[in-house]
Design a protein around this motif. Structure first.
Motif, PDB file in Angstrom:
ATOM      1  N   LYS A 118       6.080  10.332   4.686  1.00 28.54           N
ATOM      2  CA  LYS A 118       6.372   9.710   3.397  1.00 28.54           C
ATOM      3  C   LYS A 118       6.167   8.213   3.485  1.00 28.54           C
ATOM      4  N   GLN A 119       5.660   7.661   2.404  1.00 17.71           N
ATOM      5  CA  GLN A 119       5.546   6.208   2.307  1.00 17.71           C
ATOM      6  C   GLN A 119       6.921   5.657   1.916  1.00 17.71           C
ATOM      7  N   LYS A 120       7.442   4.717   2.732  1.00 22.21           N
ATOM      8  CA  LYS A 120       8.752   4.144   2.439  1.00 22.21           C
ATOM      9  C   LYS A 120       8.667   2.623   2.339  1.00 22.21           C
ATOM     10  N   VAL A 121       9.743   2.041   1.820  1.00 20.75           N
ATOM     11  CA  VAL A 121       9.880   0.586   1.768  1.00 20.75           C
ATOM     12  C   VAL A 121      10.754   0.176   2.953  1.00 20.75           C
ATOM     13  N   TYR A 122      10.323  -0.857   3.685  1.00 17.77           N
ATOM     14  CA  TYR A 122      11.081  -1.323   4.846  1.00 17.77           C
ATOM     15  C   TYR A 122      11.585  -2.742   4.589  1.00 17.77           C
ATOM     16  N   VAL A 123      12.923  -2.911   4.774  1.00 11.37           N
ATOM     17  CA  VAL A 123      13.563  -4.181   4.432  1.00 11.37           C
ATOM     18  C   VAL A 123      14.485  -4.606   5.571  1.00 11.37           C
ATOM     19  N   SER A 124      14.831  -5.878   5.580  1.00 10.03           N
ATOM     20  CA  SER A 124      15.796  -6.383   6.556  1.00 10.03           C
ATOM     21  C   SER A 124      17.189  -5.832   6.249  1.00 10.03           C
ATOM     22  N   LYS A 125      18.003  -5.699   7.296  1.00 11.79           N
ATOM     23  CA  LYS A 125      19.390  -5.251   7.096  1.00 11.79           C
ATOM     24  C   LYS A 125      20.192  -6.267   6.278  1.00 11.79           C
ATOM     25  N   TYR A 144      -3.952   9.613   7.579  1.00  8.40           N
ATOM     26  CA  TYR A 144      -5.006  10.014   6.636  1.00  8.40           C
ATOM     27  C   TYR A 144      -4.385  10.499   5.337  1.00  8.40           C
ATOM     28  N   SER A 145      -5.060  10.206   4.249  1.00  9.30           N
ATOM     29  CA  SER A 145      -4.648  10.697   2.942  1.00  9.30           C
ATOM     30  C   SER A 145      -5.881  11.123   2.168  1.00  9.30           C
ATOM     31  N   SER A 146      -5.774  12.224   1.453  1.00  7.52           N
ATOM     32  CA  SER A 146      -6.897  12.701   0.635  1.00  7.52           C
ATOM     33  C   SER A 146      -7.178  11.751  -0.520  1.00  7.52           C
ATOM     34  N   ASP A 147      -6.217  10.861  -0.807  1.00  8.33           N
ATOM     35  CA  ASP A 147      -6.425   9.867  -1.873  1.00  8.33           C
ATOM     36  C   ASP A 147      -7.403   8.783  -1.447  1.00  8.33           C
ATOM     37  N   LEU A 148      -7.636   8.676  -0.158  1.00 11.92           N
ATOM     38  CA  LEU A 148      -8.488   7.606   0.376  1.00 11.92           C
ATOM     39  C   LEU A 148      -9.907   8.126   0.574  1.00 11.92           C
ATOM     40  N   VAL A 171       2.647   9.999  -2.439  1.00 12.85           N
ATOM     41  CA  VAL A 171       1.423   9.783  -1.673  1.00 12.85           C
ATOM     42  C   VAL A 171       1.480  10.683  -0.445  1.00 12.85           C
ATOM     43  N   ASN A 172       0.545  11.605  -0.349  1.00 15.83           N
ATOM     44  CA  ASN A 172       0.500  12.522   0.794  1.00 15.83           C
ATOM     45  C   ASN A 172      -0.182  11.838   1.979  1.00 15.83           C
ATOM     46  N   ILE A 173       0.580  11.650   3.049  1.00 14.62           N
ATOM     47  CA  ILE A 173       0.073  10.969   4.242  1.00 14.62           C
ATOM     48  C   ILE A 173       0.258  11.882   5.448  1.00 14.62           C
ATOM     49  N   VAL A 175       4.777  -8.220   2.958  1.00 10.93           N
ATOM     50  CA  VAL A 175       3.831  -8.327   4.073  1.00 10.93           C
ATOM     51  C   VAL A 175       3.143  -6.972   4.171  1.00 10.93           C
ATOM     52  N   THR A 176       1.848  -6.965   4.424  1.00 12.01           N
ATOM     53  CA  THR A 176       1.122  -5.701   4.442  1.00 12.01           C
ATOM     54  C   THR A 176       0.281  -5.571   5.703  1.00 12.01           C
ATOM     55  N   TYR A 177       0.202  -4.340   6.172  1.00 11.26           N
ATOM     56  CA  TYR A 177      -0.665  -4.044   7.307  1.00 11.26           C
ATOM     57  C   TYR A 177      -2.108  -3.981   6.821  1.00 11.26           C
ATOM     58  N   LYS A 178      -3.005  -4.602   7.589  1.00 12.40           N
ATOM     59  CA  LYS A 178      -4.406  -4.653   7.206  1.00 12.40           C
ATOM     60  C   LYS A 178      -5.130  -3.390   7.675  1.00 12.40           C
ATOM     61  N   GLY A 179      -4.909  -2.311   6.941  1.00 15.79           N
ATOM     62  CA  GLY A 179      -5.570  -1.035   7.212  1.00 15.79           C
ATOM     63  C   GLY A 179      -6.012  -0.418   5.905  1.00 15.79           C
ATOM     64  N   GLU A 180      -7.004   0.480   5.965  1.00 16.35           N
ATOM     65  CA  GLU A 180      -7.584   1.032   4.740  1.00 16.35           C
ATOM     66  C   GLU A 180      -6.554   1.761   3.889  1.00 16.35           C
ATOM     67  N   LEU A 181      -5.731   2.599   4.523  1.00 17.29           N
ATOM     68  CA  LEU A 181      -4.757   3.387   3.767  1.00 17.29           C
ATOM     69  C   LEU A 181      -3.713   2.497   3.106  1.00 17.29           C
ATOM     70  N   MET A 182      -3.198   1.512   3.846  1.00 12.76           N
ATOM     71  CA  MET A 182      -2.160   0.647   3.300  1.00 12.76           C
ATOM     72  C   MET A 182      -2.715  -0.259   2.201  1.00 12.76           C
ATOM     73  N   GLN A 183      -3.927  -0.774   2.407  1.00 11.78           N
ATOM     74  CA  GLN A 183      -4.514  -1.638   1.385  1.00 11.78           C
ATOM     75  C   GLN A 183      -4.807  -0.861   0.107  1.00 11.78           C
ATOM     76  N   HIS A 184      -5.200   0.397   0.260  1.00 11.23           N
ATOM     77  CA  HIS A 184      -5.420   1.254  -0.910  1.00 11.23           C
ATOM     78  C   HIS A 184      -4.116   1.470  -1.663  1.00 11.23           C
ATOM     79  N   PHE A 185      -3.035   1.726  -0.923  1.00 14.15           N
ATOM     80  CA  PHE A 185      -1.726   1.954  -1.549  1.00 14.15           C
ATOM     81  C   PHE A 185      -1.254   0.701  -2.295  1.00 14.15           C
ATOM     82  N   VAL A 186      -1.359  -0.449  -1.636  1.00 14.98           N
ATOM     83  CA  VAL A 186      -0.896  -1.706  -2.236  1.00 14.98           C
ATOM     84  C   VAL A 186      -1.713  -2.041  -3.490  1.00 14.98           C
TER      85      VAL A 186
END
Length: 301
Positions: free
Chosen positions: A168-175, A148-152, A269-271, A196-207
């Motif tokens: 914390k929101q981070k970036v995830y990459v291949s080694k 949950y985030s108050s931004d949403l 982004v406070n999560i 690639v993005t996860y199909k969720g309200e919080l992630m779609q808002h961030f993207v």
């Protein structure tokens, strides 16, 4: 005044519908209607305003009465539960709704819980955040686990949220990605990447906000299937954004195939990871006990 009248107004108010309440309580609509009318006459106030266009909506006075009725209903459930404990070993169902990516926390808690409550049947369902909240609101599940985030902008009416950990929101990459060796990245560092993005309200808002601030990235695909997202990152086909507490328990992150990278020079982004419960549903003793185990596992992580 009787208990049935209180249960009737609570059920009608929950759905703003006499017909749905009658169906759920296995009585006729006329029985509920007459009972509520008698209750209103006895109290001398109008509890529900009924109309064809809007159903049965609580009046201002009715909302006050309903709050008290919810409390009475909780106490009745506590009485029944106490009586059941006196007469038998604890049995029952515990239903949990959760966002994908949080199963590790739930499973560890289940392992400890099962030792004390072997006869309780647990059911865990993975859904989107809004679906979890709606399940809790409609009492289809006992409680939910969400990010949950108050931004949403989320409808939390009738829902109590308890934050357990901040993330914390981070970036995830291949080694194998050049980004894996940087430690930190700025938005400008990743504007040429495929996402690639996860199909969720919080992630779609961030993207959406990220694209608006900088520029849209190429999107490989969007999905609520975490295995597919992880595979795309692992094979260096794309990068992704995600909260650290969601990703850190996946084997590919633990073994170093996928690397978390801090995103800097971007507004924080406070999560939060936390529990959602209905404000008017009484939780069983074993549900509260499971929540204790869950909190312990999350804090230890």
């Amino acid at each position: 005044m009787n208990i049935e009248q209180l249960l009737y107004i609570v059920e009608v108010a929950k759905y703003n519908s006499l017909s749905i309440a009658a169906q759920n309580l296995h009585v006729t609509q006329s029985t509920i209607s007459q009972s509520i009318t008698n209750f209103e006459k006895e109290l001398g106030i109008k509890i529900l305003k009924r109309s064809r266009g809007h159903g049965a909506v609580p009046t201002d006075e009715g909302r006050i009465i309903l709050k008290l009725a919810y409390e009475v209903q909780k106490k009745l459930e506590e009485i029944r539960e106490t009586a059941n404990l006196m007469n038998s070993t604890e049995v029952g169902d515990l239903k949990i709704s959760s966002l994908p990516g949080l199963m590790t926390f739930l499973v560890k808690a289940i392992s400890a819980f099962r030792h004390d409550y072997p006869h309780v049947i647990l059911e865990v369902t993975e859904k989107s955040g809004s679906a979890v909240i709606e399940d809790v609101r409609q009492h289809k599940t006992d409680f939910g686990l969400i990010t949950y985030s108050s931004d949403l902008s989320v409808n939390m009416e009738g829902i109590a949220f308890e934050a357990l950990i901040e993330g914390k929101q981070k970036v995830y990459v291949s080694k194998h990605s050049p980004l894996a060796f940087l430690g930190t990245v700025t938005p400008n560092d990743i504007l040429d990447q495929t996402l690639v993005t996860y199909k969720g309200e919080l992630m779609q808002h961030f993207v959406k906000d990220f694209f608006k601030r900088y520029k849209p990235l190429k999107i490989l695909f969007t999905s609520n299937n975490m295995d597919g997202l992880l595979q795309a990152i692992n094979e260096n086909l794309a990068i992704s954004f995600a909260p650290d507490f969601v990703m850190k328990n996946y084997p590919s992150v633990i073994n170093g195939d996928i690397i978390p990278v801090d995103l800097v020079n971007h507004s924080t982004v406070n999560i939060s990871l936390g529990l959602v419960r209905s404000e008017n549903k009484h939780l069983s003793t074993f549900a509260n006990k499971y929540i204790q185990y869950l909190k312990s596992e999350i804090i230890k992580s």
